[in-house]
Write a protein that holds these residues in place. Structure first.
Motif, PDB file in Angstrom:
ATOM      1  N   GLY A 180     -32.579  13.079  55.345  1.00 40.67           N
ATOM      2  CA  GLY A 180     -33.254  11.886  54.843  1.00 40.67           C
ATOM      3  C   GLY A 180     -32.306  10.799  54.366  1.00 40.67           C
ATOM      4  O   GLY A 180     -31.116  10.792  54.687  1.00 40.67           O
ATOM      5  N   ALA A 181     -32.864   9.868  53.562  1.00 39.05           N
ATOM      6  CA  ALA A 181     -32.079   8.730  53.095  1.00 39.05           C
ATOM      7  C   ALA A 181     -32.533   8.303  51.707  1.00 39.05           C
ATOM      8  O   ALA A 181     -33.672   8.541  51.303  1.00 39.05           O
ATOM      9  N   VAL A 182     -31.607   7.660  51.011  1.00 39.96           N
ATOM     10  CA  VAL A 182     -31.855   7.111  49.682  1.00 39.96           C
ATOM     11  C   VAL A 182     -31.825   5.588  49.796  1.00 39.96           C
ATOM     12  O   VAL A 182     -30.837   5.013  50.262  1.00 39.96           O
ATOM     13  N   GLY A 183     -32.914   4.939  49.383  1.00 39.20           N
ATOM     14  CA  GLY A 183     -32.993   3.485  49.405  1.00 39.20           C
ATOM     15  C   GLY A 183     -32.448   2.890  48.117  1.00 39.20           C
ATOM     16  O   GLY A 183     -32.821   3.317  47.032  1.00 39.20           O
ATOM     17  N   ILE A 184     -31.580   1.907  48.239  1.00 35.63           N
ATOM     18  CA  ILE A 184     -31.011   1.228  47.076  1.00 35.63           C
ATOM     19  C   ILE A 184     -31.826  -0.028  46.814  1.00 35.63           C
ATOM     20  O   ILE A 184     -31.933  -0.907  47.664  1.00 35.63           O
ATOM     21  N   TRP A 185     -32.432  -0.089  45.631  1.00 36.04           N
ATOM     22  CA  TRP A 185     -33.277  -1.228  45.301  1.00 36.04           C
ATOM     23  C   TRP A 185     -32.425  -2.455  45.020  1.00 36.04           C
ATOM     24  O   TRP A 185     -31.191  -2.397  44.964  1.00 36.04           O
ATOM     25  N   ALA A 186     -33.087  -3.585  44.814  1.00 36.53           N
ATOM     26  CA  ALA A 186     -32.368  -4.862  44.768  1.00 36.53           C
ATOM     27  C   ALA A 186     -32.039  -5.330  43.362  1.00 36.53           C
ATOM     28  O   ALA A 186     -31.786  -6.515  43.150  1.00 36.53           O
ATOM     29  N   ILE A 187     -32.006  -4.417  42.387  1.00 34.80           N
ATOM     30  CA  ILE A 187     -31.755  -4.835  41.002  1.00 34.80           C
ATOM     31  C   ILE A 187     -30.255  -5.022  40.783  1.00 34.80           C
ATOM     32  O   ILE A 187     -29.588  -4.264  40.073  1.00 34.80           O
ATOM     33  N   PHE A 188     -29.727  -6.047  41.451  1.00 33.78           N
ATOM     34  CA  PHE A 188     -28.320  -6.424  41.349  1.00 33.78           C
ATOM     35  C   PHE A 188     -28.260  -7.941  41.201  1.00 33.78           C
ATOM     36  O   PHE A 188     -29.178  -8.647  41.628  1.00 33.78           O
ATOM     37  N   ALA A 189     -27.194  -8.435  40.607  1.00 31.66           N
ATOM     38  CA  ALA A 189     -27.108  -9.860  40.280  1.00 31.66           C
ATOM     39  C   ALA A 189     -27.095 -10.754  41.512  1.00 31.66           C
ATOM     40  O   ALA A 189     -27.627 -11.869  41.491  1.00 31.66           O
ATOM     41  N   ASP A 190     -26.475 -10.294  42.586  1.00 33.06           N
ATOM     42  CA  ASP A 190     -26.411 -11.087  43.804  1.00 33.06           C
ATOM     43  C   ASP A 190     -26.190 -10.148  44.984  1.00 33.06           C
ATOM     44  O   ASP A 190     -26.052  -8.930  44.809  1.00 33.06           O
ATOM     45  N   LEU A 191     -26.170 -10.696  46.184  1.00 24.04           N
ATOM     46  CA  LEU A 191     -26.064  -9.865  47.372  1.00 24.04           C
ATOM     47  C   LEU A 191     -24.732  -9.129  47.461  1.00 24.04           C
ATOM     48  O   LEU A 191     -24.672  -7.997  47.953  1.00 24.04           O
ATOM     49  N   ASP A 192     -23.666  -9.747  47.001  1.00 21.83           N
ATOM     50  CA  ASP A 192     -22.371  -9.061  47.045  1.00 21.83           C
ATOM     51  C   ASP A 192     -22.376  -7.841  46.119  1.00 21.83           C
ATOM     52  O   ASP A 192     -21.831  -6.783  46.467  1.00 21.83           O
ATOM     53  N   LYS A 193     -22.982  -7.974  44.935  1.00 23.34           N
ATOM     54  CA  LYS A 193     -23.098  -6.830  44.035  1.00 23.34           C
ATOM     55  C   LYS A 193     -24.022  -5.763  44.638  1.00 23.34           C
ATOM     56  O   LYS A 193     -23.784  -4.563  44.469  1.00 23.34           O
ATOM     57  N   TYR A 194     -25.045  -6.226  45.328  1.00 19.51           N
ATOM     58  CA  TYR A 194     -25.953  -5.287  45.983  1.00 19.51           C
ATOM     59  C   TYR A 194     -25.205  -4.454  47.026  1.00 19.51           C
ATOM     60  O   TYR A 194     -25.395  -3.233  47.118  1.00 19.51           O
TER      61      TYR A 194
END
Length: 288
Positions: A205-219
């Motif tokens: 399977g896979a683990v989804g990383i949510w978008a709770i980061f300051a910007d796309l580079d941090k994401y």
């Protein structure tokens, strides 16, 4: 979706939504227990809303892997029906089949409301993991052709689900515990340990990383943190995107996300896996 070159999204309804509020830290929490039949009624109302989106707003349902492939080839916006928490079942297994018949293809076992399936993060432990009914639910998801999503489940529940499951599991939205890249620590209780993540990866399977980061580079840094633990073949873009603070407030930003992945050191092949290929593998194995 078209602006972001996005062919499909997982549109999840939340049966326990009427019970939720925010605590002093601004984190979603349960405000009361449900009345008998209340969550089932809300579940049916949200299914009817999804029917409306299909009938009048140009979305198509993706019910099979072939549907997803067609949506990608045609560039036509499609949705994968999901449900965030099976609390609406109230111990009635036949309601899972009914949900499948209404277009649900991704079933998250738990959310914020205690149920008879298993324990959830941020809740009181009452089952010490997955229950026998929870195991039966997983087996029925396999029979029907539904992804089993263990987001919000405790580590013990998720690991027990991994032992029961004969298909790849999805953990749709979280981040690595102790993430140095994540914008906020207020949701630390919803993050997962390396061992928790590995249990999901070991099912294929896979683990989804949510978008709770300051910007796309941090994401992208957050994606890399998890990839360092379980490998690029087992991570994907997480759900719960329209959150604050959050790096993906609009589907149109997806083209910028791909650019950020490439800028951050992922190859084009790896970016393709993270942005849809890994999820597609799970969907094909679980749904057909």
């Amino acid at each position: 979706m078209r602006a972001g070159s996005l062919a499909a999204v997982c549109l999840s309804e939340i049966p326990d939504e009427p019970l939720l509020g925010r605590n002093a830290a601004g984190v979603a929490c349960l405000t009361r227990l449900p009345r008998l039949g209340e969550l089932y009624k809300h579940h049916l109302e949200r299914l009817a809303w999804a029917d409306e989106m299909v009938a009048h707003h140009g979305l198509q349902r993706a019910l099979t892997a072939a549907d997803l492939e067609s949506a990608h080839a045609a560039g036509h916006p499609s949705m994968i029906g999901g449900v965030e928490g099976l609390d609406f079942m109230e111990g009635k297994l036949e309601r899972l089949e009914e949900a499948h018949q209404r277009g649900i293809r991704s079933a998250q076992l738990v959310h914020f409301t205690p149920n008879d399936i298993g324990d959830f993060q941020m809740g009181v432990v009452t089952h010490e993991g997955l229950t026998e009914f929870g195991a039966e639910v997983i087996r029925d998801c396999h029979r029907l052709g539904m992804i089993v999503d263990v987001a919000h489940a405790t580590e013990r529940t998720a690991k027990a689900a991994a032992k029961v499951s004969t298909r790849p599991l999805l953990l749709s939205h979280t981040a690595l515990a102790g993430s140095k890249a994540m914008a906020s620590s207020r949701l630390a209780a919803r993050c997962v340990s390396p061992d928790h993540a590995r249990a999901i990866a070991e099912t294929g399977g896979a683990v989804g990383i949510w978008a709770i980061f300051a910007d796309l580079d941090k994401y992208v840094e957050g994606l890399k943190e998890m990839a360092d633990v379980i490998g690029v073949d087992h991570i994907c873009v997480g759900t719960d995107q329209q959150v604050a603070p959050g790096a993906l407030q609009d589907y149109a930003q997806w083209v910028n996300l791909i650019a950020a992945m490439l800028r951050g050191g992922f190859t084009s092949e790896e970016a393709g896996k993270i942005s849809g290929g890994n999820y597609m593998r799970i969907f094909r194995a679980a749904v057909g």
